[in-house]
Design an enzyme around this catalytic site. Structure first.
Site, mmCIF file in Angstrom:
data_model
loop_
_atom_site.group_PDB
_atom_site.id
_atom_site.type_symbol
_atom_site.label_atom_id
_atom_site.label_comp_id
_atom_site.label_asym_id
_atom_site.label_seq_id
_atom_site.Cartn_x
_atom_site.Cartn_y
_atom_site.Cartn_z
ATOM 1 N N ASP A 24 79.967 50.695 34.613
ATOM 2 C CA ASP A 24 81.331 50.556 35.153
ATOM 3 C C ASP A 24 82.090 51.878 35.053
ATOM 4 O O ASP A 24 82.882 52.229 35.934
ATOM 5 C CB ASP A 24 82.097 49.461 34.396
ATOM 6 C CG ASP A 24 81.371 48.124 34.435
ATOM 7 O OD1 ASP A 24 80.779 47.801 35.474
ATOM 8 O OD2 ASP A 24 81.377 47.411 33.409
ATOM 9 N N HIS A 74 81.996 43.114 31.288
ATOM 10 C CA HIS A 74 81.066 43.727 32.241
ATOM 11 C C HIS A 74 80.702 42.749 33.353
ATOM 12 O O HIS A 74 79.532 42.508 33.625
ATOM 13 C CB HIS A 74 79.810 44.211 31.506
ATOM 14 C CG HIS A 74 78.801 44.872 32.401
ATOM 15 N ND1 HIS A 74 79.094 45.995 33.157
ATOM 16 C CD2 HIS A 74 77.506 44.574 32.683
ATOM 17 C CE1 HIS A 74 78.015 46.350 33.845
ATOM 18 N NE2 HIS A 74 77.043 45.501 33.583
#
Length: 332
Positions: free
Chosen positions: A165, A192
């Site tokens: 990310d 996540h």
């Protein structure tokens, strides 16, 4: 003369000699991850494990001319693969297909991660365990519950790898701003998956993006994985970028273990930040050290919009974390 130079180049102090084990080394993430770890000079012993194919990956990677030894292990030798490991990286599991969310992977990957966590608890309870297997928001709590059940849980040594990310945020921000992604440092907090991924754009040089551009950018960071799943047309999910993310994070953990200073990465860890709200795990900046987690950083100053995003993330994280905890209770 040549011998002297070679010895100096490839020697490493005992404090910088580490065994790293990859569980799931034969897969789409595992193979490039193993390659990248072979290039890390702190890794002196690379153990590659999978249900099938790991000895072949090990032989292939072993030809790369860095000083680490490499060996591939089949299921009957998982104990040998894990014994003495300083860091374990777990990319094992099935990949996403079009239309699947990370949570759709839960039933299959939860069992895989539980069984691998049991092996880690038995053979290398002191290792730093880096979980890539999705859904990370639930698989990290699974590992924690397994370690607790065996009396070896150390919250400082368990990490959910959210680095992808961070990499996507740097890349996507640079595309919008016309800058070099290498210079874009974006902190990503929360979890996540989907809306639990919260990039803190207000803490970058791009806090004044117009609302539409900002919202589109945040959405792309949150759901960037879908781009890859769709582009691969059913043939897999993000593997190469995830391997780079996993190698970067494992490298940072090794740097911390080696006593290097100011090693900071966001990671999904057992965190005090929102425990009073029933959220035992949360991703934020973490300083890594010789014991694993050295310092868990707060989120810093957030914009009003980011406060809302964090609130939404927390609502989902409570359910994700509970899902992992309940799985181990019902399927010990």
């Amino acid at each position: 003369m040549f011998t002297k130079i070679a010895t100096r180049s490839f020697s490493s102090s005992p404090s910088a000699a580490y065994k790293v084990t990859v569980l799931g080394a034969g897969g789409g993430i595992g193979q490039p991850l193993s390659l990248l770890l072979k290039l890390n000079h702190k890794v002196t012993d690379l153990a590659l494990y999978d249900l099938r194919g790991a000895p072949g990956v090990g032989a292939d990677v072993s030809h790369i001319p860095t000083p680490s030894t490499v060996k591939g292990y089949n299921p009957e030798n998982i104990g040998e693969a894990l014994t003495g490991a300083d860091v374990v990286v777990i990319p094992a599991g099935v990949p996403r297909k079009p239309g699947m969310t990370r949570d759709d992977l839960f039933n299959t990957n939860a069992s895989i991660v539980r069984d691998l966590a049991k092996a880690c608890a038995d053979h290398c309870p002191d290792a730093a365990v880096c979980v890539i297997a999705n859904p990370v928001n639930s698989t990290v709590p699974i590992v924690a519950e397994v370690f607790k059940s065996k009396g070896v849980y150390n919250p400082k040594k368990l990490f959910g790898v959210t680095t992808l990310d961070v990499l996507r945020a740097s890349r996507f921000v640079s595309e919008v701003a016309g800058t070099n992604p290498v210079n874009e440092k974006v902190t990503v907090v929360g979890g996540h998956s989907g809306i639990t991924i919260v990039p803190l754009l207000s803490q970058t040089n791009h806090k004044n993006l117009d609302t539409d551009k900002r919202d589109a950018l945040i959405h792309r960071i949150q759901f960037g994985g879908d781009e890859v799943v769709q582009a691969k047309d059913g043939a897999g999910s993000a593997t190469l970028s995830m391997a780079q993310a996993g190698a970067r994070f494992a490298g940072s953990v090794l740097n911390g273990l080696a006593g290097e200073k100011d090693v900071i990465e966001p990671s999904f860890v057992d965190s005090p930040l929102f425990k009073d709200e029933g959220i035992d795990f949360f991703s934020s900046k973490v300083t890594l050290g010789v014991e694993g987690v050295k310092t868990i950083h707060g989120l810093g100053e957030l914009s009003d919009h980011e406060e809302e995003l964090v609130k939404l993330a927390k609502e989902t994280l409570i359910k994700n974390i509970q899902k992992g905890v309940e799985f181990v209770k019902q399927n010990p």
